[in-house]
Design an enzyme around this catalytic site. Structure first.
Site, mmCIF file in Angstrom:
data_model
loop_
_atom_site.group_PDB
_atom_site.id
_atom_site.type_symbol
_atom_site.label_atom_id
_atom_site.label_comp_id
_atom_site.label_asym_id
_atom_site.label_seq_id
_atom_site.Cartn_x
_atom_site.Cartn_y
_atom_site.Cartn_z
ATOM 1 N N ASP A 34 -38.340 79.021 13.322
ATOM 2 C CA ASP A 34 -38.649 77.497 13.537
ATOM 3 C C ASP A 34 -39.061 77.284 15.062
ATOM 4 O O ASP A 34 -40.006 76.500 15.197
ATOM 5 C CB ASP A 34 -37.486 76.597 13.693
ATOM 6 C CG ASP A 34 -36.921 76.409 12.082
ATOM 7 O OD1 ASP A 34 -37.840 76.719 11.134
ATOM 8 O OD2 ASP A 34 -35.991 75.965 11.771
ATOM 9 N N ARG A 36 -38.722 79.955 18.174
ATOM 10 C CA ARG A 36 -38.638 81.340 18.858
ATOM 11 C C ARG A 36 -40.080 81.237 19.533
ATOM 12 O O ARG A 36 -39.766 81.542 21.008
ATOM 13 C CB ARG A 36 -38.690 82.636 17.971
ATOM 14 C CG ARG A 36 -38.884 83.966 18.954
ATOM 15 C CD ARG A 36 -38.989 85.286 17.989
ATOM 16 N NE ARG A 36 -37.813 85.150 17.129
ATOM 17 C CZ ARG A 36 -36.707 85.511 17.534
ATOM 18 N NH1 ARG A 36 -36.136 85.857 18.669
ATOM 19 N NH2 ARG A 36 -35.725 85.811 16.333
ATOM 20 N N GLU A 97 -23.082 82.737 14.155
ATOM 21 C CA GLU A 97 -23.163 82.603 15.744
ATOM 22 C C GLU A 97 -22.307 81.188 15.887
ATOM 23 O O GLU A 97 -21.890 81.034 17.127
ATOM 24 C CB GLU A 97 -24.359 82.481 16.218
ATOM 25 C CG GLU A 97 -25.018 84.152 16.657
ATOM 26 C CD GLU A 97 -26.451 83.747 17.136
ATOM 27 O OE1 GLU A 97 -27.040 84.775 17.275
ATOM 28 O OE2 GLU A 97 -27.139 82.481 17.151
#
Length: 805
Positions: A34, A36, A97
């Site tokens: 999306d 980077r 994460e």
């Protein structure tokens, strides 16, 4: 009027915040496909350009499970930024994460910021839109994986059980993802849908910059106790919206962490000002040429790249600072200031600087601050016991738990350092990896002499003292630590060229002593430093003060004293320095002979006195004994004595030729004396203010009170052989405390009483007394009369004279 804020005392129970070491300022969590190559890349470059160390996982090979190294990276980051984008929830990696980040928020106080990039925050919070679809897809995949092995269920029950267990774990993970998305969406964050991305990113970076600065306590390897003290000082700095100009002082003993805290203030708040400068002034900067150099540094730091006029005179520098900085909102920190000229010529007056400026000054000298008009003062205190133990352990064991065999030694060392950060750090580093035997040896050594680096730091304040003040400092270190300020003043006032009121005030201003509730205290390390200074010359008999047991014993036994000796303190190993009190009032302990630093209690032989023991000490002023045993004979005592503090004195009286004219205090409880001595009967003791002969069971009589015109306190408790107190005791003008509790054979007591200064009379247990004296004048200061289990009759007329009852 100056205002000062004290740090929490050592008994503070403030909330404990653990310290952590970080590898990164910011961890970026994002969906690669999306953002980077667009938004996240721009955000990373903007953070990096501001010097913010940021982690981005461009080079990590992603798999199904998040790697252990990446989990550790999250843990070692101060701040986590989560970029929620359209396909964020479709990545199990991103969701794992997220779970880890929120775990670090709870367990490690990590700061978390959410960015909603072209997605609605409520979609994240309530699992709508693409977030709901992604979570539903994950759930379908988990169920499909379980059903895939249905054909083999009857053939392999074990495989079926493993598959079911995996499914349950996956469903638990899915529940965590859902709750984490909801939690993260409720945190403070920012939402971008349309408009200028660059402006949006600039706002984020500005906020993170401020947050990084606020948490920048990385001025010490282990910043224990720093955060709470920084917040105290920050409250004096103001919130940045107040445009007044403030000068703030940080005051405390050397080694307590003034410089460390000042650096934290600088690193945390400097970005809020037009310019800032941290100047280490120091004791070297006393001459004009040194101050000119500092003026140049100050201007160049605050006005980088500006062309400055050349100047060589300190007055020119003062004018330039005022002219160039009067419109600037500046933060100036002057560290280790010790002379008024340093303040006058570097930050002379508030109007030298622009509105909102803050001038922070660290010093060991309280007077410097008040004389320069510094109205806000923060008194930096030692670490509390918990903080001290944590800091010491961090350096001695590098964050590991203290091994059992070291626990007692560690606690003893921490207690000895009394929360002084520099001592905890230096001793902790030195002892790292050493055996318990080496620890014990170091403890013994530090009781005799601080480490060289500590000694150098502590001695700086002493070196700047006037000679008379240095003498009083050494007297306190050797003889008067823990004693009543008033009593010490009265004893020292008889000294030649001694100004004890001025000296004690100066020592307190320079953080070399502390006076609380009239009691003088001194840090253990300053006490040891002071005693070490007395070890010259090499011949003990020629020193000014004897405060080590072996030296005092040898001088007294061999009669090798000289007229150089001012004070002697006798205290064998294992003895405890007691604090004597007269019915609740502070008492002075006198001169002691201290042990040579050994901490194990040992039996000591009697000190054999002789006719020569004191004969050559013609200038001896203080003698103090604690638990040493004496034998032999005592034929003389120096007439120069102002303090005799000798509990359990083994002889029947003081020497017949001793002249007590200069004596201020006589403290001889539990002694074998039957009388004070002939000279007390014939000599007026005009300086004598305190007599303590408690539990001298052989004492039969005391001299006429008129011989002690300035006596304030008399303690004769437990003198069971005492039969009579002279009538002159009843009309003494200055007597404050008269205590005769337990004098069970006392039959003679003044028949008339007019004690105008008396605050307390204790006749408890004087069972042979039948009648209370007649009160012939009002006793204005009187507060209490203790008569317990006595058959004493007090008339109503007498009660009228007790004004305080």
């Amino acid at each position: 009027m100056a205002t000062h804020l004290e740090a929490p005392s050592s008994s503070s129970s403030s909330t404990h915040t653990p310290f952590y070491l970080y590898d990164y300022d910011v961890f970026l969590s994002f969906r690669g496909k999306d953002t980077r190559d667009n938004f996240t890349a721009y955000l990373y470059r903007a953070l990096d350009s501001k010097g913010i160390k940021t982690f981005i996982d461009n080079k990590i090979q992603r798999g199904e499970e998040i790697s252990r190294s990446l989990l550790e990276t999250i843990e070692r980051s101060k701040i986590a930024i989560i970029v929620f984008s359209e396909n964020f929830a479709s990545s199990k990696w991103c969701l794992d994460e997220l779970v880890k980040i929120l775990e670090c928020k709870t367990l490690r106080q990590q700061i978390v910021r959410s960015i909603f990039y072209k997605v609605e925050p409520w979609h994240v919070r309530h699992h709508g839109g693409t977030f709901g679809q992604a979570l539903a897809n994950h759930e379908r995949k988990f169920k499909k994986a379980r059903e895939k092995g249905g054909f083999f269920r009857c053939l392999s029950p074990q495989a079926n059980g493993d598959r079911e267990s995996t499914f349950n774990r996956n469903m638990d993970k899915l529940a965590k993802w859902r709750s984490s998305l909801t939690e993260a969406a409720e945190l403070s964050g920012c939402h971008y849908s349309t408009g200028s991305e660059s402006r949006f990113i600039d706002d984020i970076v500005e906020e993170i910059s401020m947050q990084i600065s606020y948490t920048d306590f990385n001025v010490a390897d282990y910043p224990v106790g720093i955060k709470s003290r920084f917040q105290d000082i920050e409250s004096y700095m103001g919130d940045g919206k107040i445009n007044d100009i403030r000068m703030i002082g940080i005051w405390g003993i050397g080694g307590i962490g003034k410089t460390t805290i000042a650096w934290v203030v600088h690193n945390s708040l400097a970005k809020k000002f037009d310019g800032s400068c941290f100047l280490n002034v120091g004791e070297e900067s006393m001459q004009d040429e040194d101050l000119v150099r500092l003026q140049i540094i100050l201007l160049s730091k605050i006005l980088p790249g500006k062309q400055l006029e050349v100047f060589t005179h300190v007055r020119e520098g003062m004018t330039m600072i005022q002219n160039r900085l009067r419109t600037k909102r500046v933060l100036i920190i002057l560290d280790n200031v010790n002379h008024p000229d340093q303040l006058k010529k570097l930050v002379g007056d508030k109007n030298w600087f622009g509105d909102g400026s803050r001038i922070l000054i660290t010093t060991r000298d309280k007077r410097l601050l008040s004389d320069h008009g510094v109205e806000l003062r923060y008194d930096l205190k030692e670490l509390n016991p918990r903080e001290a133990k944590e800091l010491f352990s961090a350096h001695a064991f590098i964050g590991e738990c203290i091994p059992n065999e070291y626990v007692n030694l560690a606690e003893e060392l921490v207690e000895y350092t009394q929360g002084l950060p520099l001592a905890l750090v230096e001793i902790g580093k030195f002892l790292k990896g050493k055996s318990t035997e080496e620890w014990q040896e170091e403890l013994n050594s530090n009781r005799k002499s601080p480490q060289a680096s500590l000694y150098e730091t502590l001695r700086k304040s002493y070196n700047l003292l006037e000679e008379g003040v240095k003498e009083v400092f050494l007297d306190i270190a050797c003889f008067f630590k823990g004693e009543s300020k008033n009593h010490v003043i009265q004893i020292l006032q008889c000294a030649d060229d001694c100004k004890p009121i001025h000296s004690l005030g100066t020592l307190e201003e320079k953080a070399l002593i502390n006076i609380v509730k009239n009691q003088i205290s001194m840090h253990n390390l300053l006490e040891v430093m002071g005693k070490e200074m007395t070890l010259a010359p090499n011949e003990p008999g020629k020193r000014r003060r004897l405060c080590f047991y072996n030296d005092a014993r040898d001088v007294l036994t061999d009669g090798r004293g000289t007229d150089e000796i001012k004070g002697v303190m006798v205290m064998p190993d294992g003895a405890i320095q007691e604090q004597v009190s007269l019915q609740g009032t502070d008492e002075i302990n006198g001169v002691m002979v201290m042990p040579d630093g050994e901490i194990q209690e040992q039996e000591t032989e009697d000190i054999q006195l002789s006719a020569q023991s004191f004969s050559r000490m013609t200038n001896l002023k203080f003698f103090k004994n604690r638990d040493a045993c004496f034998s032999g004979e005592i034929r003389s005592l120096p007439n120069s004595l102002r303090l005799i503090d000798w509990p359990e004195y083994p002889f029947g009286s003081l020497p017949w030729d001793f002249d007590p004219e200069k004596l201020v205090k006589l403290n001889m409880p539990r002694s074998r004396m039957s009388q004070l001595g002939e000279t007390f009967k014939n000599q007026s003791c005009r300086y004598l203010k305190y007599i303590n002969l408690e539990r001298c069971s052989f004492l039969q009589a005391i001299p006429i009170f008129s011989k002690f015109p300035n006596l304030r306190e008399l303690n004769l408790n437990g003198c069971t052989s005492l039969e009579r107190v002279d009538d002159s005791a009843g009309i003494h003008k200055n007597l404050v405390v008269l205590s005769l509790a337990g004098c069970c054979n006392l039959t003679g007591f003044p028949r008339r009483m007019a004690l105008k200064s008396a605050r307390e009379i204790n006749l408890s247990g004087c069972r042979m007394l039948n009648t209370f004296p007649e009160i012939v004048d009002e006793m204005i200061a009187f507060m209490s009369c203790i008569i317990y289990q006595n058959l004493i009759c007090i008339t109503a007329q007498n009660l009228l004279h007790f004004q305080g009852v």
